[in-house]
Write a protein that holds these residues in place. Structure first.
Motif, short mmCIF file in Angstrom:
data_model
loop_
_atom_site.label_atom_id
_atom_site.label_comp_id
_atom_site.label_asym_id
_atom_site.label_seq_id
_atom_site.Cartn_x
_atom_site.Cartn_y
_atom_site.Cartn_z
N ILE A 236 -15.36 -0.91 -37.40
CA ILE A 236 -14.68 -1.65 -36.34
C ILE A 236 -13.47 -0.83 -35.92
O ILE A 236 -12.53 -0.65 -36.70
CB ILE A 236 -14.22 -3.04 -36.81
N ALA A 237 -13.49 -0.32 -34.69
CA ALA A 237 -12.33 0.37 -34.12
C ALA A 237 -11.58 -0.62 -33.24
O ALA A 237 -12.18 -1.29 -32.39
CB ALA A 237 -12.77 1.59 -33.31
N ASN A 238 -10.27 -0.73 -33.45
CA ASN A 238 -9.47 -1.76 -32.80
C ASN A 238 -8.54 -1.18 -31.75
O ASN A 238 -7.77 -0.25 -32.02
CB ASN A 238 -8.63 -2.50 -33.85
N ALA A 239 -8.62 -1.72 -30.54
CA ALA A 239 -7.73 -1.35 -29.44
C ALA A 239 -7.06 -2.63 -28.91
O ALA A 239 -7.22 -3.70 -29.49
CB ALA A 239 -8.51 -0.63 -28.34
N THR A 240 -6.31 -2.50 -27.83
CA THR A 240 -5.60 -3.64 -27.24
C THR A 240 -5.93 -3.75 -25.76
O THR A 240 -5.81 -2.77 -25.02
CB THR A 240 -4.08 -3.47 -27.40
N MET A 241 -6.36 -4.93 -25.35
CA MET A 241 -6.52 -5.22 -23.92
C MET A 241 -5.16 -5.68 -23.41
O MET A 241 -4.72 -6.80 -23.70
CB MET A 241 -7.61 -6.28 -23.72
N MET A 242 -4.48 -4.80 -22.68
CA MET A 242 -3.09 -5.05 -22.31
C MET A 242 -2.94 -5.96 -21.11
O MET A 242 -2.01 -6.75 -21.04
CB MET A 242 -2.37 -3.72 -22.06
N GLY A 243 -3.81 -5.82 -20.13
CA GLY A 243 -3.71 -6.66 -18.95
C GLY A 243 -4.37 -6.02 -17.75
O GLY A 243 -4.65 -4.82 -17.75
N PRO A 244 -4.65 -6.81 -16.72
CA PRO A 244 -5.32 -6.27 -15.53
C PRO A 244 -4.39 -5.39 -14.71
O PRO A 244 -3.18 -5.61 -14.67
CB PRO A 244 -5.70 -7.54 -14.74
N GLN A 245 -4.97 -4.43 -14.05
CA GLN A 245 -4.21 -3.61 -13.12
C GLN A 245 -3.72 -4.52 -11.98
O GLN A 245 -4.43 -5.39 -11.48
CB GLN A 245 -5.08 -2.49 -12.55
N GLY A 246 -2.48 -4.32 -11.58
CA GLY A 246 -1.92 -5.09 -10.49
C GLY A 246 -1.14 -6.31 -10.92
O GLY A 246 -0.48 -6.95 -10.09
N LEU A 247 -1.21 -6.67 -12.22
CA LEU A 247 -0.44 -7.79 -12.74
C LEU A 247 0.56 -7.29 -13.77
O LEU A 247 0.40 -6.20 -14.33
CB LEU A 247 -1.37 -8.84 -13.37
N THR A 248 1.57 -8.09 -14.03
CA THR A 248 2.59 -7.72 -15.01
C THR A 248 2.01 -7.88 -16.41
O THR A 248 1.63 -8.96 -16.83
CB THR A 248 3.83 -8.62 -14.88
N ASN A 249 1.88 -6.76 -17.13
CA ASN A 249 1.31 -6.78 -18.47
C ASN A 249 2.37 -7.17 -19.49
O ASN A 249 3.32 -6.42 -19.72
CB ASN A 249 0.71 -5.42 -18.82
N LEU A 250 2.22 -8.32 -20.10
CA LEU A 250 3.19 -8.84 -21.05
C LEU A 250 2.64 -8.73 -22.47
O LEU A 250 1.49 -9.12 -22.72
CB LEU A 250 3.50 -10.31 -20.74
N PRO A 251 3.43 -8.23 -23.43
CA PRO A 251 2.95 -8.16 -24.82
C PRO A 251 2.48 -9.51 -25.36
O PRO A 251 1.60 -9.55 -26.20
CB PRO A 251 4.18 -7.63 -25.57
N SER A 252 3.08 -10.59 -24.88
CA SER A 252 2.67 -11.92 -25.36
C SER A 252 1.26 -12.29 -24.92
O SER A 252 0.66 -13.24 -25.44
CB SER A 252 3.65 -12.98 -24.87
N LEU A 253 0.70 -11.52 -23.96
CA LEU A 253 -0.65 -11.78 -23.46
C LEU A 253 -1.65 -10.71 -23.88
O LEU A 253 -2.78 -10.69 -23.39
CB LEU A 253 -0.63 -11.90 -21.93
N TYR A 254 -1.25 -9.83 -24.77
CA TYR A 254 -2.18 -8.82 -25.29
C TYR A 254 -3.30 -9.50 -26.08
O TYR A 254 -3.07 -10.50 -26.78
CB TYR A 254 -1.46 -7.84 -26.22
N VAL A 255 -4.49 -8.93 -26.01
CA VAL A 255 -5.64 -9.44 -26.75
C VAL A 255 -6.31 -8.26 -27.45
O VAL A 255 -6.48 -7.18 -26.86
CB VAL A 255 -6.64 -10.15 -25.81
N GLY A 256 -6.71 -8.46 -28.69
CA GLY A 256 -7.37 -7.41 -29.44
C GLY A 256 -8.77 -7.13 -28.93
O GLY A 256 -9.50 -8.04 -28.53
N LEU A 257 -9.14 -5.85 -28.92
CA LEU A 257 -10.48 -5.40 -28.53
C LEU A 257 -11.15 -4.76 -29.74
O LEU A 257 -10.62 -3.80 -30.31
CB LEU A 257 -10.40 -4.41 -27.38
#
Length: 626
Positions: A236-257
Motif C-alpha cells: 500500500i503506497a500512501n499519497a494525499t488528495m489535496m484538493g481540486p484545481q481552481g479551489l482553495t486547498n485546505l489541509p483540513s480537507l486533505y484525504v488519504g489516497l
C-alpha cells in the motif's frame, strides 16, 4: 507553446482512439446505516492476495534517509525469513521508493537487490566508502541533486510540468531495475508510455479478459517467492488528495489516497466543502467511497452506474463500470512519485507555480452506488496529488482501516529521541518524532498540530480494569528506556524499540472506527549503544577524511552528533553528521536542492538498521505470530 490537453499525454496508440470503453472493477463502500458503521471491501482479504491480513509493516517517509534505512531493514527481514509472517507493507514518501522497488523488482536475488549481510565488527573503512554492492544501495546516493538537474533540463524543453517529478523518480529509482523506460534526446515533451502494474498473472489475465484492447499491453506483477527471493507483503503506497484545481486547498480537507497492486482510492465517503469567493457559499466535492482497479486509475467519471462484471464470476465483491480509456498509463512509478511528491510540491512552492504539482482526474466511487441504486452519476475533478506525509507520515492508518492487529512501524526519522522526555507533557518538535504525538492527538508545546487529522489512538482514558491509561506516555517511556540500555537483556528488544497495546479512537477524517485494541511495535531510528559497541576499534587509515586525526567509527559517530570531549563548539563533523538521523536536505552542505547521501553514510546506516532487525529476529517472529 500551447497548453497541451492532459488526455493527450503519454498515449501508446493501442487503446487510444479505439472508442471501446474499459470494463473496470470497483469496490463500493457500504455507508453507515441504522447505527451500523460503514463497511469497507478490501478485495485482497477475500481473494487470498494477502497471506496474513492481521499483520503489517509500515515504512515511514523521510526521503533518502528513509529509503536508506529501509535498505537495511528489508535486508534483515528477507535474510531472516520474517516477511513470510507479514501480510501488509504500507509506505509513505521515501519509504515508498524502497518498498515499491522491493515489491516489483523483476529479477535477481534479494541479496543482489539489498546487499549482503556484514556483521558490525567486520566493517572496514574500505567497505564503507565503496559503492554499496546492491541495486537499491544507489537510492540514497543518486537522489536527488542530479535528478533536479535532469528535471530542470526537461522543463527547459517544455516538458509537462506536473510530470517532471514522475520522470525523475522513474529515471533514478526504477530504471536501474528495468521497471521504467526513461526518455532520451533533447526534444521530448512527455514521458514514454510505461507498463501498468497488477498483483499477479491471474489478475492480469482477468483484466485483459474483460478488456481485449489491453491484450498487448505490459503489466508488471508482484515478485513471487522463490529460492533467494522472500515473499512480498501486500503493498500500500500512501499519497494525499489535496484538493481540486481552481479551489482553495485546505489541509483540513486533505484525504488519504491508497494505491495498491489491485486498486486505488479511499474507503471513506467524504463530502468536502471548499470556500468560494462568495461569502457563506461553499462548493461541495464528493470523494472516496471505495476503490477503482489500479490500471484504470485516472480515468474520467463513468456515464453509467456500475453493474455485474463480464466474464467469470469472482468472489472479490466487485461491481464493474465502463470507462473511457485514458491516454496516459498509470504505473507503479507514478504511484511512488505521488507518494513522495513532497519534492514536486517544494518546487511548486519555490517557483510559485502550482503546475509543478502532480495531478490526476478523480471521481467518487461512492456516488456510483450499488447496482440498481438510484444515486446520481459522479463527476470528476482535476485533483492535486501530494506526498503521503502531508497527511500521515507512517502509513499506519491504512492498516488500522483494514483491521490489522499487529503493526511494526519503522520510524525512519530525523528527530533524535530526547531521553529526558517522559511523554507526560506536550513535547517540542525536537524531543520525539511529531507524527507519534499527533497519532495520540497530543499538540506540541507551542500549541501547534502539524498533523491535525491524525488522532487515531486514545491518549488518556480509563483502562478496562478501572485504572488509568496514557498511550502516548507508554510509547515514549518504552522508547526512552530502550535507548538508554547499554545492551538488551533476556526478553528485551534490542535497539530503540517499544511494543505497546493501543486502543483506536474513532476518526471521521479517515472513516476509522474506534474501540479496537492494536499491538504496535515502534522501531525508532536512533543511535544504538549495543551496535556501536560492536564496531571495530581500528582507526581510519586515511586521515584526510578525519581532519588529520586517527579517528575510529565510534569517534566519527560521536563527532557527527556534535559530541566528543574536545568538540568544544558542538560541530557536526563529517563523514556522518547527525548519524543516523540524517537531515532531509543539506546533509552534506551542498548547493540546494541536494538530498544526496555519500556511500559511507548509506553503508553505515544500512548496517545499523539491518542489525536492529536481525538482533530482534526471533522476538519479531514470535511477535508477528501473536
Amino acid at each position: 507553446m500551447a497548453e497541451k490537453k492532459r488526455d493527450d499525454i503519454g498515449s501508446t496508440g493501442s487503446e487510444a482512439g479505439t472508442g471501446k470503453p474499459w470494463h473496470a472493477k470497483v469496490w463500493i463502500t457500504q455507508p453507515a446505516s441504522g447505527g451500523a458503521p460503514a463497511r469497507f471491501d478490501f478485495p485482497e482479504q477475500t481473494t487470498g492476495a494477502v497471506s496474513n491480513p492481521k499483520t503489517g509493516i509500515c515504512f515511514s517517509g523521510g526521503g533518502t534517509r528513509s529509503s536508506t534505512a529501509c535498505l537495511g531493514q528489508l535486508r534483515a527481514l528477507s535474510a531472516r525469513d520474517l516477511l513470510a509472517d507479514v501480510g501488509y507493507l504500507s509506505c509513505v514518501s521515501g519509504g515508498s521508493w524502497a518498498a515499491t522497488a522491493f515489491t516489483y523488482n523483476p529479477s535477481g536475488t534479494d541479496e543482489e537487490l539489498l546487499g549482503p549481510v556484514v556483521q558490525p565488527q567486520d566493517l572496514t573503512f574500505e567497505q564503507l566508502r565503496s559503492d554499496e554492492p546492491s541495486v537499491m544501495g544507489t537510492f540514497g546516493r543518486t537522489a536527488l541533486s542530479s535528478g533536479f538537474d535532469r528535471g530542470k533540463a526537461l522543463w527547459e524543453q517544455s516538458f509537462e510540468k506536473d510530470l517532471l517529478w514522475y520522470e525523475v523518480v522513474g529515471e533514478f529509482f526504477f530504471a536501474p531495475l528495468g521497471l521504467f523506460d526513461p526518455i532520451t534526446g533533447s526534444k521530448a515533451t512527455e514521458p514514454k508510455p510505461q507498463a501498468y502494474f497488477a498483483f499477479d498473472d491471474a489478475n492480469v489475465k482477468d483484466i485483459k479478459g474483460r478488456n481485449p484492447a489491453l491484450s498487448g499491453e505490459r503489466f508488471f506483477t508482484v515478485r513471487q517467492a522463490a529460492r533467494g527471493v522472500s515473499p512480498r507483503p501486500f503493498l500500500i503506497a500512501n499519497a494525499t488528495m489535496m484538493g481540486p484545481q481552481g479551489l482553495t486547498n485546505l489541509p483540513s480537507l486533505y484525504v488519504g489516497l491508497e494505491m495498491t497492486p489491485l486498486y486505488c482510492g479511499a474507503p471513506g465517503i467524504f463530502e468536502l466543502k471548499y470556500p468560494t469567493s462568495s461569502p457563506h457559499v461553499s462548493e461541495i466535492v464528493h470523494l472516496g467511497g471505495g476503490f477503482l482497479e489500479t490500471f484504470a486509475f485516472g480515468t474520467a467519471a463513468p456515464s453509467q452506474l456500475p453493474g455485474r462484471c463480464r466474464g467469470p464470476v469472482t468472489d472479490d465483491g466487485a461491481c464493474c463500470v465502463d470507462l473511457a480509456p485514458p491516454q496516459r498509463h498509470f504505473g507503479m512509478v507514478e504511484a511512488s512519485a505521488m507518494a513522495s511528491a513532497f519534492y514536486a510540491q517544494l518546487l511548486a512552492s519555490y517557483l510559485n507555480d502550482t503546475d509543478f504539482t502532480m495531478r490526476r482526474d478523480l471521481w467518487p466511487i461512492s456516488s456510483t452506488a450499488i447496482p440498481g441504486g438510484q444515486q446520481p452519476l459522479p463527476t470528476q475533478q482535476d485533483y492535486f496529488i501530494g506526498d503521503g506525509g502531508l497527511l500521515e507520515n507512517f502509513g499506519i492508518v491504512s492498516l488500522l482501516l483494514r483491521g490489522v492487529e499487529r503493526i511494526a512501524v519503522f520510524v525512519n526519522t530525523s528527530t533524535v529521541l530526547d531521553t529526558k522526555y517522559d511523554g507526560k507533557t506536550a513535547p517540542t518538535a525536537s524531543q520525539i518524532d511529531t507524527v507519534i504525538s499527533q497519532l495520540f492527538g497530543q499538540a506540541l508545546a507551542d500549541g501547534s498540530n502539524p498533523y491535525p487529522l491524525d488522532h487515531v489512538f486514545e491518549h488518556d482514558a480509563g483502562s478496562a480494569d478501572g485504572g488509568s491509561y496514557d498511550g502516548f506516555a507508554e510509547v515514549v517511556q518504552g522508547l526512552v528506556a530502550a535507548k538508554n540500555r547499554e545492551q538488551a537483556g533476556p526478553g528485551e528488544w534490542a535497539g530503540v524499540v517499544s511494543a505497546n497495546t493501543l486502543r483506536t479512537r474513532a476518526n471521521p477524517s479517515w472513516a476509522l472506527p474506534g474501540g479496537r485494541n492494536v499491538d504496535v511495535l515502534w522501531i525508532y531510528l536512533d543511535r544504538v549503544k549495543e551496535w556501536e559497541s560492536q564496531l571495530p576499534t581500528t582507526a581510519d587509515p586515511d586521515p584526510a577524511h578525519s581532519w588529520g586525526q586517527p579517528w575510529t567509527l565510534q569517534k566519527y559517530i560521536e563527532y557527527g552528533n556534535g559530541l566528543g570531549s574536545d568538540n568544544t563548539f558542538g560541530i557536526h563533523y563529517e563523514p556522518v553528521p547527525y548519524f543516523p538521523t540524517y537531515s532531509l536536505a543539506y546533509e552534506n552542505d551542498d548547493v540546494l536542492p541536494d538530498f544526496r547521501l555519500t556511500p559511507f553514510q548509506v553503508n553505515l546506516m544500512a548496517n545499523l538498521t539491518w542489525w536492529v532487525v536481525d538482533r530482534n529476529a526471533e522476538k519479531l517472529k514470535k511477535w508477528f505470530a501473536g
